[in-house]
Design an enzyme around this catalytic site. Structure first.
Site, PDB file in Angstrom:
ATOM      1  N   ASP A 296       9.260   2.707  -0.405  1.00  0.00           N
ATOM      2  CA  ASP A 296       8.236   3.345   0.414  1.00  0.00           C
ATOM      3  C   ASP A 296       8.485   2.924   1.854  1.00  0.00           C
ATOM      4  OD1 ASP A 296       6.055   4.204   1.794  1.00  0.00           O
ATOM      5  OD2 ASP A 296       4.565   3.415   0.391  1.00  0.00           O
TER       6      ASP A 296
ATOM      7  N   LYS B  59       4.578   9.050   8.741  1.00  0.00           N
ATOM      8  CA  LYS B  59       4.321   8.511  10.078  1.00  0.00           C
ATOM      9  C   LYS B  59       5.313   9.017  11.143  1.00  0.00           C
ATOM     10  CE  LYS B  59       1.253   5.017   8.366  1.00  0.00           C
ATOM     11  NZ  LYS B  59       1.294   4.341   7.111  1.00  0.00           N
TER      12      LYS B  59
ATOM     13  N   TYR C  99       0.861  -1.189   0.000  1.00  0.00           N
ATOM     14  CA  TYR C  99       0.000   0.000   0.000  1.00  0.00           C
ATOM     15  C   TYR C  99       0.888   1.226   0.000  1.00  0.00           C
ATOM     16  CZ  TYR C  99      -3.316   3.539   1.663  1.00  0.00           C
ATOM     17  OH  TYR C  99      -4.096   4.674   1.798  1.00  0.00           O
TER      18      TYR C  99
END
Ligand code: PLP
Length: 429
Positions: A237, A265, A142
């Site tokens: 990522d 994050k 994702y």
């Protein structure tokens, strides 16, 4: 009506599904999502005053735990001195410098507001730099809700992807090739067939969005070599894994350097932030230095940057990852111990401050093995853990997260809950 239920019903009237991001709705496990009121360290309290050990930690963002004193002070200080200027500030340079000093592969970095923005911009940059159209991604990874990456595999491994959401036009995914995670042969074939058109490959170098899954040995190096051979850019990522699996992310653990890295994050310390960075000859193509457009009104926002800086300054301290990894190891051992006690097939693995547990005989290696995990057992387990005051991700396809605030007290509460939950699984399924 219980307070969580009441708030959920009210929310559903004005917010689609009652939540501002889908997984929060407890769709995979059923029941009512908790509405949180407060968090401190490793503990969160819901609207009914019940305390939980938190193993989501804002989906990884809170590596120090909730309401860390230094982060709170930094946020207050930044708010007092002006929350946004839409102009550069000294702290942005300090945050960029910490990241550049930490990651060998990152020479320059641009701050954005979310992980989605980071991957979206990295993909655009890869296309702009190489002047090629095509992108490879892997099934089960994702990368945020970017149109060109909201894609599922086409009918054959080498056909281009199909939109994985209504509202994404075919055109948006027509240049995205979706391959199986960890499949060497498919990857090689894809490069043989399309190599000269491939701008870049984007991958979660350890996948954390189909539960926690490591790539097979040498897969990342194989990918690196193919990208070099064909002049395509390798994009890691590390929005989730950055400052989580170890100080230098997966690239530090595995010794494979990407051309570009997306972060998010942890770097925002619980406030909205993302970033993308890498080789400076590539980053120099970003506006205003170069022709690839990218911008943001609130990018480098002073409050988010202050929270990020106060977080990273603690994370880069010597011993941080030893401490957090040691807790996470103990946690996964407890999970496996309970499974063995009640004869339930459950295995677990810890990587730095991330962990996965799987209702299966062995750890899954790719997306098809991940989706085959036992969902019924997971549901029973999840709800019993919750009843016992332990908050795991409400889906079998998410990773778990620990923080530096998790310690002996939390471990012992978790062990007791595990005993009860695994026993329940063994007696009801
Ligand atoms: C969370 C996540 C994103 C998206 O970040 P947002 O801040 O939610 O937009 C992208 N990639 C990975 C690997 C993630 O875990």
């Amino acid at each position: 009506m219980a307070r969580n239920q009441f708030l959920f019903e009210k929310s559903k009237m004005v917010i689609p599904g009652g939540v501002n991001s889908p997984v929060r709705a407890f769709g995979s496990v059923g029941g009512t999502p908790l509405f949180f009121e407060r968090g401190k360290g490793a503990t969160v309290w819901d609207s009914e005053g019940k305390a939980f050990v938190d193993y989501i930690c804002s989906w990884g963002a809170l590596v120090l735990g909730h309401a860390n004193e230094k982060v709170v002070d930094a946020i207050i200080q930044a708010a007092r001195t002006g929350s946004s200027f839409g102009a550069p500030t000294e702290a942005e340079f300090e945050l960029a410098e910490i990241i550049v000093k930490t990651f060998n592969s990152i020479e320059q970095i641009r701050l954005v507001n979310s992980g989605t923005e980071a991957t979206m911009s990295a993909v655009r940059l890869a296309r702009g730099f190489t002047k090629r159209p095509k992108i490879i991604k892997f099934e089960g990874c994702y990368h945020g809700h970017v149109d060109s990456l909201l894609v599922k595999a086409g009918s054959g491994a080498l056909t281009f992807g199909q939109p994985d959401s209504d509202g994404v036009p075919l055109g948006a995914t027509a240049d995205t090739l979706v391959l199986s995670y960890g499949n060497f042969e498919e990857l090689e074939n894809a490069f043989d067939r399309h190599g000269d058109d491939i701008a870049g490959v984007i991958i979660e170098p350890i996948a954390g969005n189909m539960n926690l899954i490591k790539p097979p040995e040498n897969f990342l190096q194989f990918l690196r070599n193919l990208c070099d051979k064909f002049g395509s850019l390798l994009i890691f990522d590390e929005v989730m894994t950055g400052f989580r699996v170890g100080l230098q992310g997966v690239q530090g653990l595995m010794g494979v350097s990407p051309d570009l890295t997306a972060l998010g994050k942890v770097i925002g310390g619980g406030l909205p932030m993302g970033a993308f960075g890498g080789r400076s000859d590539i980053m120099q193509k970003i506006a205003p230095a170069g022709p690839v457009y990218q911008a943001g009104t609130l990018s480098g926002n002073p409050i988010a940057v202050a929270a990020g800086l106060a977080t990273l300054r603690q994370v880069v301290e010597p011993g941080f990852f030893d401490a957090i990894s040691s807790f996470t190891e103990k946690l996964t051992k407890e999970i496996e111990k309970s499974g063995a006690k009640y004869n339930v097939d459950i295995c677990a693995q810890a990587i730095g401050s991330m962990f996965g547990f799987y209702f299966a005989k062995s750890v899954p290696q790719n997306f098809s093995e991940a989706i085959a995990l036992d969902k019924q057992k997971f549901r029973i387990f999840f709800h019993e853990m919750l009843a016992q005051g332990v908050y795991f991700a409400p889906s079998p396809f998410e990773s778990g997260f620990t923080s530096i605030s998790h310690g002996t007290k939390e471990l012992s509460k978790t062990s007791k809950a595990l005993d009860s939950a695994i026993h329940k699984v063994s007696s009801t399924v």
